[in-house]
Design an enzyme around this catalytic site. Sequence first.
Site, PDB file in Angstrom:
ATOM      1  N   GLU A   1      26.937  34.803  69.575  1.00 37.41           N
ATOM      2  CA  GLU A   1      28.235  35.469  69.500  1.00 37.41           C
ATOM      3  C   GLU A   1      29.178  34.679  68.588  1.00 37.41           C
ATOM      4  OE1 GLU A   1      28.949  37.985  73.488  1.00 37.41           O
ATOM      5  OE2 GLU A   1      29.223  35.827  73.771  1.00 37.41           O
TER       6      GLU A   1
ATOM      7  N   CYS B   1      36.837  40.611  70.688  1.00 39.48           N
ATOM      8  CA  CYS B   1      37.579  39.470  71.233  1.00 39.48           C
ATOM      9  C   CYS B   1      37.785  38.375  70.188  1.00 39.48           C
ATOM     10  CB  CYS B   1      36.840  38.869  72.420  1.00 39.48           C
ATOM     11  SG  CYS B   1      37.068  39.751  73.978  1.00 39.48           S
TER      12      CYS B   1
ATOM     13  N   CYS C   1      34.860  41.798  78.570  1.00 43.72           N
ATOM     14  CA  CYS C   1      35.996  40.989  78.105  1.00 43.72           C
ATOM     15  C   CYS C   1      36.814  41.703  77.049  1.00 43.72           C
ATOM     16  CB  CYS C   1      35.510  39.639  77.576  1.00 43.72           C
ATOM     17  SG  CYS C   1      34.212  39.763  76.325  1.00 43.72           S
ATOM     18  N   CYS C   2      36.172  42.526  76.212  1.00 43.24           N
ATOM     19  CA  CYS C   2      36.863  43.102  75.057  1.00 43.24           C
ATOM     20  C   CYS C   2      37.878  44.192  75.406  1.00 43.24           C
ATOM     21  CB  CYS C   2      35.847  43.638  74.053  1.00 43.24           C
ATOM     22  SG  CYS C   2      34.855  42.336  73.267  1.00 43.24           S
TER      23      CYS C   2
END
Length: 640
Positions: A318, A336, A402-403
Amino acid sequence: MTKPSNDRQFRPIAVPDVELGGFWGKWQDAVCNSTAETLLDRCVEAGMLKAIDVSQPSPGVVIPVQPWGGTTQMFWDSDLGKSIETIAYSLYRRPNPKLEARADEIIDMYERMQDKDGYLNAWFQRVEPSRRWTNLRDHHELYCAGHLMEAAVAYYQATGKRKLLDIMCRYADYMIKIFGHGEGQISGYCGHEEVELALVKLARVTGEKKYLELSKYFIDERGTEPHFFTAEAARDSRSAAEFHQKTYEYGQAHQPVREQRKVVGHAVRAMYLYSGMADIATEYKDDSLTAALETLWEDLTTKQMYITGGIGPAASNEGFTDYYDLPNATAYAETCASVGLVFWASRMLGRGPDRRYADIMEQALYNGALPGLSTDGKTFFYDNPLESAGKHHRWKWHHCPCCPPNIARLVTSIGSYMYAVADDEIAVHLYGESTVRLKLANGAEVVLEQATNYPWDGAVAFTTRLERPAKFALSLRIPDWAEGATLSVNGEMLDLSAHVRRGYARIDREWADGDRVALYLPLSLRPQYANPKVRQDAGRVALMRGPLVYCVETTDNGADLNAIVLPRELSAAETVVLKDLNDAVALDLKVEREETSNWGTPLYRKAPAERQVATARFVPYHLWDNRAPGEMLVWVQSDK
């Protein structure tokens, strides 16, 4: 005389002090209408409320533990934190008693769950209580705390309610006792940075310098020898060599932060670290941190960033790979990560306006982060390729969600990134229809109204609202791409060359009520070519207009987008307003198109495809996949 830029301290405007209309107002409405509640609903569906409800038995392990020794369930506090933060910002724009009551209920649950000593973490209180503070490298304890701190600050600013703020102050006070070099303390830091920037927010809203000191401690300690993660693994009977990614570069802990020269590892972690470093550099006027950050900034933006402001090309970590390695179809470019780049860029402006940072902030905001949210606010992108064969689409939720709340909280707080204030200066970093209320050190209360249809139109006008005349400087960013920009005050044209410093036009004068500043930024169509070292873009060209990257989609152009060839000399583009895409401005351009229908059956042949003149429609990249599914392409063929 103007003070040196790096002697100044610019701090962002509180979100409730900026009211937005126009482009960003529409996006905020989407979050208010859909996203804020959607986030909470999907957190509930995932089981996150059961995890913090001490009136119920612990749900235990809901998402299985992975080979790296953890589970994304460990991050649930962060997802709830970012969702509460989004709700907080949305409540300011549009009161929603039902949604506010749901947030209050979650906050009450956290209050009941918090230990007497202040500790707060659903996983390590309810699932693995014996593992508290045993694996900071992998288990995200401080990361989760950071997101809850940011939520606490946002909720307090938006509603005036202190409960979550008090909860997180107690937790931060506990951390001050736990971390440090004293006897019995932990001389460590989190594997996933985030708490560093959150503590600065907590310090600014409470006025407590001790929270700044803790943030500074975490930053100063990172990567020092003897290495904390190595010692921690030994204490926990774990192998120091066998862990996720097997390198401390993954979490930017391979060197002390002031010695780091190359942007490496997990992209989101890097951006959060640099954001915290920049905040501390501002608060302490720390030139050593600023110097390190300037080197890292240059490294990222000249060798490792997509034209969209996307960063981190690889899914495997990532994050970052090699210089100039920017594949398009497989680009990870996590939403993110671009959100984090916006955070970092905005904080680099803390020591004074500088176009280098604000231009990239804008580029990453519009083209790297915003694609992560659909126009209706209901679906999301995690990764953001610059090319798709038609199989990459938005999704409703993710096992590591999370995004969605990250882009939602950015959109709803964007006003605080548009403006910043020092003792006697107001800086305008981003343009958009808005009204900002601020107070200067001399006591002057200023309301600044910004009228514009930016980014679709380059005309921007500011009007001052003052009860009495006041002397201060107004600094307006002149983007690097805005060739031929003009500026006037009350109808009198200014010589930009005499006023521009570090890419900002600084107007220092006594202002009166009703003064009007008119800025014009030409939105010329700009072909963009990649450094020849970026092998994936060889022979290709991308288009930008103002801050926006454009792309082609099947919806407008049919299949076989790779057959489109853009001429070296561009014809004048016809602009078309697309009602089904938030009144976006599309560009219709004369191109050539390779014939694919009459190629025949051979896979290869000695003659190239014939070409025909055609018209191609380019749409803003941040809006792709909001209509019918199909192919998408940013980098199209360039005629030689």
